[in-house]
Design a protein around this motif. Structure first.
Motif, PDB file in Angstrom:
ATOM      1  N   ARG A 323       0.840  -1.202   0.000  1.00 18.15           N
ATOM      2  CA  ARG A 323       0.000   0.000   0.000  1.00 18.15           C
ATOM      3  C   ARG A 323       0.875   1.252   0.000  1.00 18.15           C
ATOM      4  N   THR A 324       0.846   1.961  -1.103  1.00 19.05           N
ATOM      5  CA  THR A 324       1.432   3.298  -1.189  1.00 19.05           C
ATOM      6  C   THR A 324       0.337   4.229  -1.694  1.00 19.05           C
ATOM      7  N   ARG A 325       0.530   5.498  -1.468  1.00 15.08           N
ATOM      8  CA  ARG A 325      -0.497   6.451  -1.880  1.00 15.08           C
ATOM      9  C   ARG A 325      -0.755   6.376  -3.383  1.00 15.08           C
ATOM     10  N   SER A 326       0.314   6.350  -4.187  1.00 13.54           N
ATOM     11  CA  SER A 326       0.139   6.347  -5.639  1.00 13.54           C
ATOM     12  C   SER A 326      -0.554   5.078  -6.116  1.00 13.54           C
ATOM     13  N   MET A 327      -0.209   3.926  -5.509  1.00 16.03           N
ATOM     14  CA  MET A 327      -0.833   2.667  -5.919  1.00 16.03           C
ATOM     15  C   MET A 327      -2.310   2.661  -5.560  1.00 16.03           C
ATOM     16  N   GLN A 328      -2.637   3.111  -4.348  1.00 18.01           N
ATOM     17  CA  GLN A 328      -4.027   3.098  -3.912  1.00 18.01           C
ATOM     18  C   GLN A 328      -4.869   4.080  -4.714  1.00 18.01           C
ATOM     19  N   GLU A 329      -4.332   5.254  -5.002  1.00 22.46           N
ATOM     20  CA  GLU A 329      -5.110   6.251  -5.729  1.00 22.46           C
ATOM     21  C   GLU A 329      -5.256   5.896  -7.200  1.00 22.46           C
ATOM     22  N   THR A 330      -4.312   5.128  -7.738  1.00 20.47           N
ATOM     23  CA  THR A 330      -4.369   4.787  -9.159  1.00 20.47           C
ATOM     24  C   THR A 330      -5.127   3.496  -9.411  1.00 20.47           C
ATOM     25  N   PHE A 331      -4.853   2.447  -8.605  1.00 17.83           N
ATOM     26  CA  PHE A 331      -5.445   1.141  -8.871  1.00 17.83           C
ATOM     27  C   PHE A 331      -6.416   0.662  -7.793  1.00 17.83           C
ATOM     28  N   GLY A 332      -6.319   1.179  -6.570  1.00 18.69           N
ATOM     29  CA  GLY A 332      -7.293   0.839  -5.535  1.00 18.69           C
ATOM     30  C   GLY A 332      -7.508  -0.655  -5.380  1.00 18.69           C
ATOM     31  N   ASP A 333      -8.785  -1.101  -5.510  1.00 20.90           N
ATOM     32  CA  ASP A 333      -9.112  -2.512  -5.309  1.00 20.90           C
ATOM     33  C   ASP A 333      -8.835  -3.369  -6.543  1.00 20.90           C
ATOM     34  N   ALA A 334      -8.113  -2.827  -7.511  1.00 22.53           N
ATOM     35  CA  ALA A 334      -7.723  -3.622  -8.681  1.00 22.53           C
ATOM     36  C   ALA A 334      -6.434  -4.394  -8.430  1.00 22.53           C
ATOM     37  N   VAL A 335      -5.836  -4.204  -7.257  1.00 18.35           N
ATOM     38  CA  VAL A 335      -4.695  -5.011  -6.836  1.00 18.35           C
ATOM     39  C   VAL A 335      -4.996  -5.566  -5.450  1.00 18.35           C
ATOM     40  N   GLU A 336      -4.353  -6.684  -5.121  1.00 20.31           N
ATOM     41  CA  GLU A 336      -4.458  -7.245  -3.767  1.00 20.31           C
ATOM     42  C   GLU A 336      -3.405  -6.553  -2.916  1.00 20.31           C
ATOM     43  N   SER A 337      -3.839  -5.751  -1.953  1.00 18.73           N
ATOM     44  CA  SER A 337      -2.913  -4.906  -1.205  1.00 18.73           C
ATOM     45  C   SER A 337      -2.436  -5.565   0.078  1.00 18.73           C
ATOM     46  N   PHE A 338      -1.245  -5.171   0.519  1.00 19.21           N
ATOM     47  CA  PHE A 338      -0.718  -5.595   1.810  1.00 19.21           C
ATOM     48  C   PHE A 338       0.117  -4.461   2.385  1.00 19.21           C
ATOM     49  N   GLU A 339       0.358  -4.518   3.685  1.00 20.12           N
ATOM     50  CA  GLU A 339       1.137  -3.473   4.343  1.00 20.12           C
ATOM     51  C   GLU A 339       2.617  -3.612   4.000  1.00 20.12           C
ATOM     52  N   SER A 340       3.208  -2.508   3.617  1.00 19.81           N
ATOM     53  CA  SER A 340       4.617  -2.496   3.242  1.00 19.81           C
ATOM     54  C   SER A 340       5.486  -3.091   4.341  1.00 19.81           C
ATOM     55  N   GLY A 341       6.382  -4.001   3.974  1.00 21.74           N
ATOM     56  CA  GLY A 341       7.329  -4.592   4.910  1.00 21.74           C
ATOM     57  C   GLY A 341       6.757  -5.675   5.800  1.00 21.74           C
ATOM     58  N   LEU A 351      -1.925 -16.048  -0.424  1.00 21.92           N
ATOM     59  CA  LEU A 351      -2.749 -17.220  -0.133  1.00 21.92           C
ATOM     60  C   LEU A 351      -4.185 -17.002  -0.609  1.00 21.92           C
ATOM     61  N   ALA A 352      -4.703 -15.793  -0.422  1.00 22.63           N
ATOM     62  CA  ALA A 352      -6.067 -15.495  -0.866  1.00 22.63           C
ATOM     63  C   ALA A 352      -6.196 -15.658  -2.376  1.00 22.63           C
ATOM     64  N   LEU A 353      -5.188 -15.236  -3.118  1.00 24.41           N
ATOM     65  CA  LEU A 353      -5.241 -15.373  -4.567  1.00 24.41           C
ATOM     66  C   LEU A 353      -5.039 -16.816  -5.001  1.00 24.41           C
ATOM     67  N   HIS A 354      -4.177 -17.536  -4.299  1.00 23.18           N
ATOM     68  CA  HIS A 354      -3.972 -18.946  -4.633  1.00 23.18           C
ATOM     69  C   HIS A 354      -5.269 -19.729  -4.489  1.00 23.18           C
ATOM     70  N   ARG A 355      -6.038 -19.417  -3.464  1.00 24.37           N
ATOM     71  CA  ARG A 355      -7.256 -20.178  -3.175  1.00 24.37           C
ATOM     72  C   ARG A 355      -8.419 -19.802  -4.085  1.00 24.37           C
ATOM     73  N   SER A 356      -8.328 -18.678  -4.796  1.00 25.26           N
ATOM     74  CA  SER A 356      -9.485 -18.209  -5.554  1.00 25.26           C
ATOM     75  C   SER A 356      -9.104 -17.760  -6.966  1.00 25.26           C
ATOM     76  N   PRO A 357      -9.206 -18.661  -7.952  1.00 27.24           N
ATOM     77  CA  PRO A 357      -8.997 -18.257  -9.352  1.00 27.24           C
ATOM     78  C   PRO A 357      -9.950 -17.140  -9.764  1.00 27.24           C
ATOM     79  N   ASP A 358     -11.186 -17.168  -9.232  1.00 30.19           N
ATOM     80  CA  ASP A 358     -12.139 -16.121  -9.584  1.00 30.19           C
ATOM     81  C   ASP A 358     -11.660 -14.752  -9.094  1.00 30.19           C
ATOM     82  N   ARG A 359     -11.050 -14.732  -7.918  1.00 26.85           N
ATOM     83  CA  ARG A 359     -10.527 -13.471  -7.375  1.00 26.85           C
ATOM     84  C   ARG A 359      -9.396 -12.956  -8.260  1.00 26.85           C
ATOM     85  N   ARG A 360      -8.547 -13.857  -8.735  1.00 23.43           N
ATOM     86  CA  ARG A 360      -7.463 -13.447  -9.628  1.00 23.43           C
ATOM     87  C   ARG A 360      -8.023 -12.871 -10.921  1.00 23.43           C
ATOM     88  N   ALA A 361      -9.008 -13.543 -11.480  1.00 18.72           N
ATOM     89  CA  ALA A 361      -9.606 -13.072 -12.726  1.00 18.72           C
ATOM     90  C   ALA A 361     -10.284 -11.717 -12.537  1.00 18.72           C
TER      91      ALA A 361
END
Length: 431
Positions: A323-341, A351-361
């Motif tokens: 999560r950075t300001r530029s990433m959140q403001e540009t792509f928001g929920d179009a990426v799977e976010s996590f806390e830096s570091g 793990l969430a993406l591995h378990r859900s092909p639909d979520r990846r799509a």
């Protein structure tokens, strides 16, 4: 026969490895410009190259990422002096219409001073916010004397240029907050070039019993790849077939190899050990299940957006990003976010993406929707409109020169290496 307009591009980095410069050069050639490039010389590269309407002159200087403050000052000074002299001499013969300067450093704008006095226009590409860059790399807050000085030099550079472009709206906002005139700065984002990155089939199922994470680019500490290795260690018994592929080179590479051994994940990680040819990188992205962007959050990277996000989006690869300001403001929920570091939070996201092909799509679909107005064909038009306004002596206006831009030459998609079409050679390394 009418002489084609000529542009000089100056960048204290390696070309064509610098993808932003390479895209600009391809666009200029496609619109009918001749282009001279002045840059650094990497080991094994020739001093001079000519590819159709592109001439490259490389100075016998190197960039050392681990240099201290004095080392950076020495590098910047040596390149500035050499570039200023060479561009002035070349302008006397070749008569540039535009000199395009890419930061850092911002004071490199002085390399276009003599041509500007003789009628050329200067376009400054502020690729980074140098005060924040210094504060992040060497320490010190916004009131540190060097940071204050760099902020003043930045504003002076903006005033010395005829116009400025920059890769994110967040950077533009920083420049305006420090006093720049909004009419002097245009955002031109780093969209992936569709001539290089092809769109493969959608990823909906795992292949070859593998779940492949991929990251590419210069390997430096601030890209957070140590966090990725720690997340892989947490996931090794939870994600069957997990594998991490790292493409690129840089000062943190040896340390990452040691960390992989210490964490017991060396068998799950592949290092390219250097930059790879672009076709190999494209193939690697096409095989990936998830792209990882783990940049460390700080004032500098809060306003910078990693250009490789667009590579993943064009290739249809779902992205896990800090999560950075530029990433959140540009792509928001179009990426799977996590806390830096935070390796545990990154592991959760993977793990969430591995378990859900639909979520990846779904992420791929949303990312393409978000990126569509930022696509390189649109950004290229905005960039070329700016250049043509400068060439024709008009005040730069948003998209004002689109029609004039199209009069120069028909636009074609140019692949790296198509020297017969007058573009750049394929980079000797990519990633």
């Amino acid at each position: 026969m009418r002489r084609r307009p000529r542009v000089c591009v100056v960048r204290q980095h390696y070309v064509p490895r610098d993808s932003r410069v390479a895209r600009a050069v391809h666009a200029l050639v496609a619109r009918g410009f001749d282009v001279d490039v002045l840059c650094l010389r990497a080991p094994g590269e020739p001093v001079r190259e000519r590819h159709g309407r592109v001439r490259i002159h490389r100075l016998p200087l190197r960039h050392h990422p681990e240099a201290g403050t004095l080392g950076y000052v020495a590098e910047y000074t040596a390149f500035l002096v050499a570039a200023t002299v060479l561009v002035a001499l070349a302008h006397g013969v070749r008569r540039y219409r535009v000199v395009q300067i890419h930061s850092v450093p911002d004071v490199l704008v002085l390399a276009g001073f003599v041509p500007r006095l003789l009628g050329a226009r200067v376009l400054l590409d502020l690729q980074e916010c140098m005060p924040e860059f210094f504060a992040t790399k060497f320490g010190g807050g916004s009131r540190h004397p060097v940071v204050v000085l760099l902020a003043r030099l930045e504003q002076a550079a903006i005033l010395l240029a005829d116009h400025v472009i920059t890769p994110t709206d967040q950077m533009r906002a920083v420049f305006l907050r420090r006093g720049a005139d909004a009419d002097r700065i245009t955002t031109v984002m780093d969209g992936a070039d569709p001539a290089v990155f092809a769109v493969p089939r959608p990823r909906t199922t795992l292949e070859d019993d593998r779940f492949t994470l991929v990251s590419h680019g210069t390997i430096e500490e601030h890209y957070g790849l140590d966090t990725v290795l720690r997340a892989v260690a947490l996931l090794r018994d939870r994600v069957p077939g997990l594998h991490l592929e790292l493409y690129g080179d840089g000062p943190a590479l040896s340390g990452l190899r040691r960390l992989a051994d210490e964490l017991g994940v060396a068998d799950l990680v592949s290092f390219s050990g250097g930059f790879v040819p672009m076709p190999d990188l494209v193939d690697a992205l096409a095989r990936a299940d998830v792209g990882v962007l783990a940049v460390r959050r700080d004032p500098f990277r809060d306003v910078a957006l990693p250009g490789k996000i667009f590579d993943f989006v064009v290739m249809g690869v779902p992205v896990v990003a800090s999560r950075t300001r530029s990433m959140q403001e540009t792509f928001g929920d179009a990426v799977e976010s996590f806390e830096s570091g935070d390796a545990e939070d990154l592991a959760r996201a993977v793990l969430a993406l591995h378990r859900s092909p639909d979520r990846r799509a779904a992420l791929v679909a949303r990312a393409r929707e978000r990126a569509e107005p930022l696509a390189w064909d649109r950004q290229r038009d905005r960039y070329l409109a700016t250049v043509v306004d400068l060439v024709e002596g008009r005040p730069v206006g948003r998209y004002r020169a689109r029609a004039a831009c199209r009069r120069l030459a028909p636009c074609t998609a140019l692949r790296p290496g198509s020297s017969s079409r007058g573009t750049l050679p394929e980079p000797r390394g990519a990633g």
